[in-house]
Design an enzyme around this catalytic site. Sequence first.
Site, PDB file in Angstrom:
ATOM      1  CD  GLN A 127      -2.842  -1.178   2.380  1.00 49.34           C
ATOM      2  OE1 GLN A 127      -2.603  -0.506   3.387  1.00 49.34           O
ATOM      3  NE2 GLN A 127      -3.882  -1.998   2.325  1.00 49.34           N
ATOM      4  CG  HIS A 191      -3.327  -0.588   7.600  1.00 46.12           C
ATOM      5  ND1 HIS A 191      -4.054  -1.022   8.677  1.00 46.12           N
ATOM      6  CD2 HIS A 191      -3.855  -1.207   6.517  1.00 46.12           C
ATOM      7  CE1 HIS A 191      -4.985  -1.886   8.274  1.00 46.12           C
ATOM      8  NE2 HIS A 191      -4.874  -2.002   6.951  1.00 46.12           N
ATOM      9  CD  GLU A 287     -15.066   3.299  12.627  1.00 42.23           C
ATOM     10  OE1 GLU A 287     -15.124   2.393  13.481  1.00 42.23           O
ATOM     11  OE2 GLU A 287     -14.493   4.400  12.841  1.00 42.23           O
ATOM     12  CE1 TYR A 297     -14.396  10.712  15.758  1.00 46.46           C
ATOM     13  CE2 TYR A 297     -12.272  11.479  16.535  1.00 46.46           C
ATOM     14  CZ  TYR A 297     -13.576  11.739  16.170  1.00 46.46           C
ATOM     15  OH  TYR A 297     -14.065  13.018  16.219  1.00 46.46           O
ATOM     16  CE1 TYR A 308      -9.942  -7.800   5.983  1.00 44.75           C
ATOM     17  CE2 TYR A 308      -8.004  -7.511   7.363  1.00 44.75           C
ATOM     18  CZ  TYR A 308      -8.956  -6.988   6.504  1.00 44.75           C
ATOM     19  OH  TYR A 308      -8.925  -5.656   6.182  1.00 44.75           O
TER      20      TYR A 308
END
Length: 414
Positions: A127, A191, A287, A297, A308
């Site tokens: 990523q 991430h 979200e 949060y 997963y």
Amino acid sequence: MYKHLKHHYLTMICIGGVSALVSCGEGTPKSPVVKTDSTGAPVENTKANSDYKPAFAGQTRIGSVKTVTPYDYKVLDSTLKSPWGITNLPDGRLIITEKSGVLRIASTDGKLSEPITGILPVKFAGQGGLLGIRVDPDFGSNRMVYWVFSEERPEGTLTAVAKGKLSADEKKIENAAVIYRATPAHKSDLHYGGRIVFDKDGNLLVSTGERSDLETRPQAQDLNSGLGKVVRITKDGQPAAGNPFLGKTGIRPEIYSYGHRNVQGLAFNPATGDLWETEFGPRGGDELNRIEPGKNYGWPIITYGIEYSGEKVGDSLQQKEGLEQPVYYWDPVISPSGITFYSGNGLPEWKNNLFIASLSRTHIARLVIENNKVVGEERLLAGEGQRFRDITEGKDGALYAITDMGKLYRISKK
């Protein structure tokens, strides 16, 4: 049991002989424009991954809406290589990042520039790569550009923010320099977060991820870590005045909000000035949050998703006192990436609606928001079969979206 958790590039997993949607690759039928102003059945009719109950009515699977005004969309270019971020230049052209470390300028008819040189080296893996981008509010006088990227360090990789000046001939970035690093570095290619926006005071808000591993996941809750946060910094990378933890011992002063998993959408609501974000859940639990300074949060303490593997996340909590509830969540996931609020006049019914680039469900989600609650949802361009990565409103009032497959779309009133 799991060192590197799977992420939103997977399509299906098989658990106990049953295939289950995890994140991406599942197309949906193309939605025609239907002239109706009624709220219909929810757009999502797939079985949820869990039996978790929302905290309030309308927190998930809200009724559908359909755009009444006829609109068109067209592909302006299909030669981009894994584009990730898109934003406007003052003259209306677009500046686009490609994950491999390439920066380009695109005209609104789709003509691409040659690669712009001078970008700092990126760690292009998983990523990671060249991610979000914004130009200085004073670009007309200083020509400064700010971007987020995955940087390789001796200890691993991290989310970094850099700035540089676009040369007068638009061929290179001059004097590129890193202004902020979200430490600690970690040996993972997942991430990174990576979105960046300017606030009204000219400060930068940047999202970071918690790097996905079970060992780094708790750092989303650690106020002395840069992982799993939204940070607010000056143009020089310093903590911005007015930050909620400024001057507090043992807390990083750049932190604006925390308890995030992997935020890939950041945008200000033009009607209220509030900051909104979208972040990836695991298996379920994507979200939408309205961000307030200093708030927690919840990740990984509370979530509407599961692992997963099908196991529960932590203590399997969805609500806890002191932790913020998402305004809205998705189960199954849509893999929400870049977001933008529509402020133009071309399609009045879209005014102040939020548009979300969906990767795994291959559409653009349109959310109607009233009094900070989602009251309607629509799926646009679902028949295109594209993993939408980012979206922005152009200076001309059209929406421009980029996809992982390299396409640049323009969406406007017919």
